[in-house]
Design an enzyme around this catalytic site. Sequence first.
Site, PDB file in Angstrom:
ATOM      1  N   ALA A  86      -8.603  -8.704  -3.517  1.00 41.96           N
ATOM      2  CA  ALA A  86      -7.305  -8.633  -4.193  1.00 41.96           C
ATOM      3  C   ALA A  86      -6.997  -7.190  -4.590  1.00 41.96           C
ATOM      4  CB  ALA A  86      -7.298  -9.535  -5.420  1.00 41.96           C
ATOM      5  N   ARG A 129      -4.589  -8.039   3.964  1.00 43.51           N
ATOM      6  CA  ARG A 129      -3.646  -8.746   3.081  1.00 43.51           C
ATOM      7  C   ARG A 129      -2.313  -8.940   3.797  1.00 43.51           C
ATOM      8  NH1 ARG A 129      -4.355  -4.554  -1.276  1.00 43.51           N
ATOM      9  NH2 ARG A 129      -6.557  -4.779  -1.819  1.00 43.51           N
ATOM     10  N   ASP A 153      -8.481  -6.199  -7.857  1.00 43.59           N
ATOM     11  CA  ASP A 153      -9.924  -5.955  -7.775  1.00 43.59           C
ATOM     12  C   ASP A 153     -10.212  -4.596  -7.160  1.00 43.59           C
ATOM     13  OD1 ASP A 153     -10.448  -8.424  -8.869  1.00 43.59           O
ATOM     14  OD2 ASP A 153     -10.658  -9.421  -6.936  1.00 43.59           O
ATOM     15  N   GLU A 154      -9.472  -4.240  -6.126  1.00 42.76           N
ATOM     16  CA  GLU A 154      -9.656  -2.942  -5.490  1.00 42.76           C
ATOM     17  C   GLU A 154      -9.411  -1.816  -6.485  1.00 42.76           C
ATOM     18  OE1 GLU A 154      -8.072  -0.415  -1.583  1.00 42.76           O
ATOM     19  OE2 GLU A 154      -7.179  -2.356  -2.081  1.00 42.76           O
ATOM     20  N   GLY A 155      -8.363  -1.939  -7.277  1.00 41.17           N
ATOM     21  CA  GLY A 155      -8.065  -0.912  -8.270  1.00 41.17           C
ATOM     22  C   GLY A 155      -9.114  -0.832  -9.367  1.00 41.17           C
TER      23      GLY A 155
END
Length: 407
Positions: A164, A129, A167-169
């Site tokens: 994103a 990122r 999304d990771e979280g």
Amino acid sequence: MGLPRKTCVLTALLGAAATSGLAALVLMLVQATDVLLPAGTKFGLVFDAGSSHTSLFVYRWPADKENDTGVVSQALACQAEGPGISSYASDPARAGESLQGCLEEALALIPAAQHRETPVFLGATAGMRLLSVKNSSQAELIFAAVARALGRAPVDFRGAELLAGQDEGALGWITINYVLRLLVTFSFSGAWVRPADASLVGALDMGGASTQISFVPGGPILDKSTQATLRLYGSDYSVYTHSYLCFGRDQMLNRLLAALAQAFSNFYYTFHFLNLTSGQTLRTANATVWEFCQRPWELVVASYPGQERWLRDYCASGLYILTLLLEGYGFDQDTWSGIEFRQQAGGTDVGWTLGYMLNLTSMIPAEAPARWRAASHGVWTAGVVFVALTLVTILGTAAAQLLWPQA
């Protein structure tokens, strides 16, 4: 004049053979019932391309699934050689090459007949990122190199993408609640069910370049950009999730080095080193961190031989974690006891990759268990007896034909 004795005997033996054979056939066909054989096993591969390194996780699940979501377990974890893929900006081809060792190890585990149907996905997190923000063309070249390398493999390659932060979280939240059996569990009746009294937990994660917080709030989520809507095992979940870029381990290390010439690592490793992962109180955690920070450097090195590479980080890391949890996320003396620091749960690595695979299985068609005709043990035994009688009478008929004196 009646039939010759030989003819009568042979006719009787053949009749007995036909009768016992027909009885065996009737038992096998009429008395058989349909049974379901155990479903086959499906596999999936997920590469976690973090800022400091890349890990590959192999997952498996029964092909029939449960309420449209696979009951997934971890089959293999492999750390690729070298740093994270964002480190290969000057030589993108090496990013793809760095994945080959773990890929070969995974394919050796999975039956060759299933390679082509095994989904493979690479998700890049905060390291990429940051590179995408600084130099998008370099990031694109790395993704292209990774896609070429994985696309040549005999698998169902699903893509290499930038994951994103939200999304990771959210996927990390899925993972921790799944491995703690708060989303689905196996009941005494032999069925997979959602725990009636499950108390869902929140997830805190710190990587090299970002940190995430995810939980199900008590009320509505007003900022829809922080909301993730999930459907797992027939139930819907609305999860609050937020990612803080540049507040991960390595990014904070860079700032601390610039200001204090210090460094630090992530939640679990730091608190594990300080022996603070067994439910110690906030007072104990605070006192332990400060006591370690005040030790003379010579004493620290002498107490932990062979760990000089990491020792300088633990003081700053511990202080940063306390500051983040207390001042950033708002934990206090009363809520501190609700925090658990874990690297694994239920034998599974905690991270976003399992959550991704669980979410993906809802889009992979389930396979119905194979049907087979089977009989009870008593019917099977009777069938074997009749088959044996059939063979005996046939052999007797043949013997009589050969040994009976010719007229």
